[in-house]
Design an enzyme around this catalytic site. Sequence first.
Site, PDB file in Angstrom:
ATOM      1  N   CYS A  89       0.834  -1.202   0.000  1.00  0.00           N
ATOM      2  CA  CYS A  89       0.000   0.000   0.000  1.00  0.00           C
ATOM      3  C   CYS A  89       0.875   1.261   0.000  1.00  0.00           C
ATOM      4  O   CYS A  89       1.508   1.555  -1.014  1.00  0.00           O
ATOM      5  CB  CYS A  89      -0.990  -0.043   1.176  1.00  0.00           C
ATOM      6  SG  CYS A  89      -2.359   1.131   0.969  1.00  0.00           S
ATOM      7  N   HIS A 191      -3.599  -5.160   0.612  1.00  0.00           N
ATOM      8  CA  HIS A 191      -3.060  -5.502   1.932  1.00  0.00           C
ATOM      9  C   HIS A 191      -3.050  -7.020   2.112  1.00  0.00           C
ATOM     10  O   HIS A 191      -3.974  -7.584   2.728  1.00  0.00           O
ATOM     11  CB  HIS A 191      -3.883  -4.840   3.044  1.00  0.00           C
ATOM     12  CG  HIS A 191      -3.594  -3.389   3.228  1.00  0.00           C
ATOM     13  ND1 HIS A 191      -2.581  -2.929   4.053  1.00  0.00           N
ATOM     14  CD2 HIS A 191      -4.138  -2.293   2.651  1.00  0.00           C
ATOM     15  CE1 HIS A 191      -2.538  -1.611   4.008  1.00  0.00           C
ATOM     16  NE2 HIS A 191      -3.467  -1.192   3.157  1.00  0.00           N
ATOM     17  N   GLU A 193      -1.405  -8.756   4.135  1.00  0.00           N
ATOM     18  CA  GLU A 193      -1.332  -9.153   5.558  1.00  0.00           C
ATOM     19  C   GLU A 193      -2.715  -9.280   6.179  1.00  0.00           C
ATOM     20  O   GLU A 193      -2.859  -9.882   7.241  1.00  0.00           O
ATOM     21  CB  GLU A 193      -0.462  -8.155   6.336  1.00  0.00           C
ATOM     22  CG  GLU A 193      -1.139  -6.871   6.764  1.00  0.00           C
ATOM     23  CD  GLU A 193      -1.305  -5.869   5.628  1.00  0.00           C
ATOM     24  OE1 GLU A 193      -0.948  -6.187   4.483  1.00  0.00           O
ATOM     25  OE2 GLU A 193      -1.820  -4.763   5.901  1.00  0.00           O
TER      26      GLU A 193
END
Length: 229
Positions: A89, A191, A193
Site C-alpha cells: 500500500c 493488503h 497481511e
Amino acid sequence: MQKRGYIGALIDAGCVPLPIPPGPPDRIRVLYEFCDGLLLAGGKDVDPRAYGRSPVTVYEDECQPDLDQLEFTLVGWAREDRLPLLGICRGAQVLNVALGGTLWQDLTLQAGLAGHGGDGADPSPGHDVRIESGSRLLGIAGRRHVYVNSIHHQAIRELGKGLRVSARAPDGVVEAIESTGDWFAVAVQWHPEEMLAGAGHAAALFAALAGVCVPAQARAASSARVPAV
Ligand SMILES: [Mn+2]
C-alpha cells in the site's frame, strides 16, 4: 510496521521482524545493517511535495514527512545493496516516489476511479486485479487474476525509474509495481497481511520475500565493499 498483521505475516513466513523507528540516518543505518530484507508497510499519505506537487486534498494533515524521508533513504540503500524489498500500500507508493515517480493524490477526484476505498467513508469491497505476464508477481501469485482487498485513495501515477507495472485493477489503476532489474523489489497496492486466511497469493508474497533474503553475514562476506555508515 505499525500493525500486528505485518508482524504475524513475517513470522509465519520464517522471518524475524525488526521494526525500524524514525530517527537520524546514522542510527537507522545501524538497524538496516541487521536486515536481510525490507518490508515497507502501509500508512499515511506520502507528502505530495516529495514528488513536486502541491497538496490538492484535505489529506495533507495526514502526511508524515519525516517518515517519508526515512523510507526514501531506506529504499535508496536497499536498491544499492540489492536488498530484497516488499512494499504494501503506502509502501508501494513510497517505492515509486523514492525512485522519481508520482502519485494520484486522491482517486475519488478522478472520474471512474473512486471504487478503491481508503477515504474512511466508502470502504471498498475489493476488486479483481490482472497480473502482467513476465512479472515477478505472476511467478509469486501463480495466476493471472486474483481478488484483492482495496483500502487506498492514492495510487501510482507516473512510474519511478527502473520500475514496471505488474498488476492493474479493471479500471486501470496500478495495483502492483516491481523492479525491472535483478533487484527483488515487489510492491502491491492491496493488503496481503489482511488476507492471509483466505488467499494463497497473500501468504505467497511474504514467503517470496523470505525466500530471497540472504543472511546479512553471508552478504557481507561475499562483498568486497563494506557500506559506509
Ligand atoms: Mn484497489
